[in-house]
Design a protein around this motif. Structure first.
Motif, short mmCIF file in Angstrom:
data_model
loop_
_atom_site.label_atom_id
_atom_site.label_comp_id
_atom_site.label_asym_id
_atom_site.label_seq_id
_atom_site.Cartn_x
_atom_site.Cartn_y
_atom_site.Cartn_z
N THR A 108 0.85 -1.20 0.00
CA THR A 108 0.00 0.00 0.00
C THR A 108 0.88 1.24 0.00
O THR A 108 1.67 1.45 0.92
CB THR A 108 -0.90 0.02 1.25
N ARG A 109 0.75 2.05 -1.05
CA ARG A 109 1.51 3.29 -1.08
C ARG A 109 0.71 4.41 -0.44
O ARG A 109 -0.53 4.44 -0.52
CB ARG A 109 1.91 3.67 -2.51
N GLU A 110 1.41 5.31 0.19
CA GLU A 110 0.73 6.38 0.92
C GLU A 110 0.26 7.50 0.01
O GLU A 110 -0.85 8.02 0.18
CB GLU A 110 1.66 6.96 1.99
N LYS A 139 -11.58 0.67 -6.40
CA LYS A 139 -10.74 0.62 -7.59
C LYS A 139 -10.72 -0.80 -8.13
O LYS A 139 -10.66 -1.76 -7.38
CB LYS A 139 -9.29 1.04 -7.26
N THR A 152 -0.57 9.14 -3.82
CA THR A 152 -0.83 9.04 -5.25
C THR A 152 -0.96 10.46 -5.76
O THR A 152 -2.00 11.10 -5.62
CB THR A 152 -2.11 8.24 -5.54
N GLY A 153 0.14 10.99 -6.31
CA GLY A 153 0.15 12.40 -6.62
C GLY A 153 0.09 13.20 -5.33
O GLY A 153 0.90 13.02 -4.43
N TRP A 160 -9.23 7.63 1.98
CA TRP A 160 -8.47 8.87 2.09
C TRP A 160 -8.94 9.64 3.32
O TRP A 160 -9.92 9.27 3.97
CB TRP A 160 -8.67 9.74 0.84
N GLN A 211 -8.04 -0.79 -14.37
CA GLN A 211 -7.79 0.61 -14.71
C GLN A 211 -7.28 0.80 -16.14
O GLN A 211 -6.76 1.84 -16.48
CB GLN A 211 -6.75 1.19 -13.74
N GLU A 271 -9.86 2.44 -1.77
CA GLU A 271 -8.90 3.41 -1.25
C GLU A 271 -9.60 4.32 -0.24
O GLU A 271 -10.61 4.93 -0.55
CB GLU A 271 -8.29 4.24 -2.37
N GLN A 309 -2.63 13.09 -3.37
CA GLN A 309 -3.65 12.48 -2.53
C GLN A 309 -3.03 11.45 -1.59
O GLN A 309 -2.29 10.56 -2.01
CB GLN A 309 -4.73 11.81 -3.37
N ARG A 310 -3.36 11.55 -0.31
CA ARG A 310 -2.80 10.65 0.70
C ARG A 310 -3.79 9.54 1.01
O ARG A 310 -4.95 9.78 1.34
CB ARG A 310 -2.49 11.43 1.99
N THR A 311 -3.31 8.30 0.91
CA THR A 311 -4.10 7.13 1.26
C THR A 311 -3.90 6.81 2.74
O THR A 311 -2.76 6.71 3.21
CB THR A 311 -3.70 5.92 0.40
#
Length: 249
Positions: free
Chosen positions: A137-139, A236, A141-142, A229, A239, A227, A144-146
């Motif tokens: 899981t990445r925190e 998701k 995305t651009g 936020w 894609q 996801e 936007q924080r997950t």
């Protein structure tokens, strides 16, 4: 006839149930006719229903598949926009924490995953190359924080599709072994959601089979992630444009 249809991800949220009892009075009934009938009956979820595939007895059903009252039915959405509401109380999914195929090579679990345990499944005396793909899981995305991810699976079909990936790899690259472990439930930032391990006598097949496995997983295995936020959430799925799990890579 009365049909029982399992719902997942954004469709289940939109309709407020994960198990839909639906009466269809005409016959014969095909997968395409059932989807269109559902879309007309539930206009609030029509776009999601039309973009989904119908699974019949845990297999993706072409449009002309004939539907029988005793069939196990499920709507499999590709990309579902969740509204962040809670799931309904009639959620019928298994509460077991771990599910495996009989050979032990493919697993879905609510528990943390082990890279070492999954990789060990493919190590043999005759293979000199092993490759392990780890998805976390990445925190960010651009901008936007997950906060975390939530995974949901149609467990029996997901395991069956994982096993199919293993069989396809064996056919394309004879002798290559593949094991896949996937987590469901909440997966926090930096935690592991999926592990794909492959081994072969030589490294070239390992690279090719590993890439094939992850792309096929994304295409055919009914697992969805939501996801979460700070200010909302969204389901998701696939894609990469129009989604057809029956297409070959």
């Amino acid at each position: 006839m009365i049909l029982t249809i399992q719902l997942f991800a954004g469709i289940a949220e939109r309709l407020g149930t994960s198990l839909l009892e639906y009466e269809y009075t005409e016959s014969p009934l095909t997968a395409a006719l059932l989807k269109e009938s559902l879309a007309l009956a539930y206009p609030e979820a029509a776009s999601q229903i039309r973009s989904s595939f119908l699974a019949v007895n845990q297999q993706y059903a072409p449009a002309d598949t004939m539907i029988k009252p005793e069939d196990e039915l499920a709507l499999i959405p590709p990309v579902s926009g969740g509204d962040g509401t809670e799931r309904s109380e009639d959620d019928h999914r298994s509460s077991l924490s771990e599910h495996r195929t009989p050979d032990g090579m493919f697993m879905i679990t609510k528990s943390p995953l082990s890279v070492e345990a999954t990789t060990a499944l493919v190590i043999t005396a005759n293979h000199g190359a092993a490759l392990t793909f780890v998805g976390t899981t990445r925190e960010m995305t651009g901008e936007q924080r997950t906060v975390h991810l939530e995974y949901e699976a149609y467990v029996p079909m997901a395991l069956s599709q994982m096993a199919n990936i293993g069989s396809e790899i064996s056919e394309r690259w004879p002798g290559v072994r593949c094991a896949i472990s996937h987590r469901i439930g909440q997966v926090d930032v930096a935690e592991i959601s999926v592990i794909i391990a492959v081994s072969s006598p030589h490294r070239g097949d390992c690279y090719d089979a590993s890439r094939y496995a992850i792309e096929r997983l994304k295409q055919t295995v009914p697992i969805w992630k939501k996801e979460i936020w700070d200010d909302g959430s969204e389901w998701k799925g696939h894609q990469l444009g129009p989604w057809n799990p029956l297409d070959n890579l």
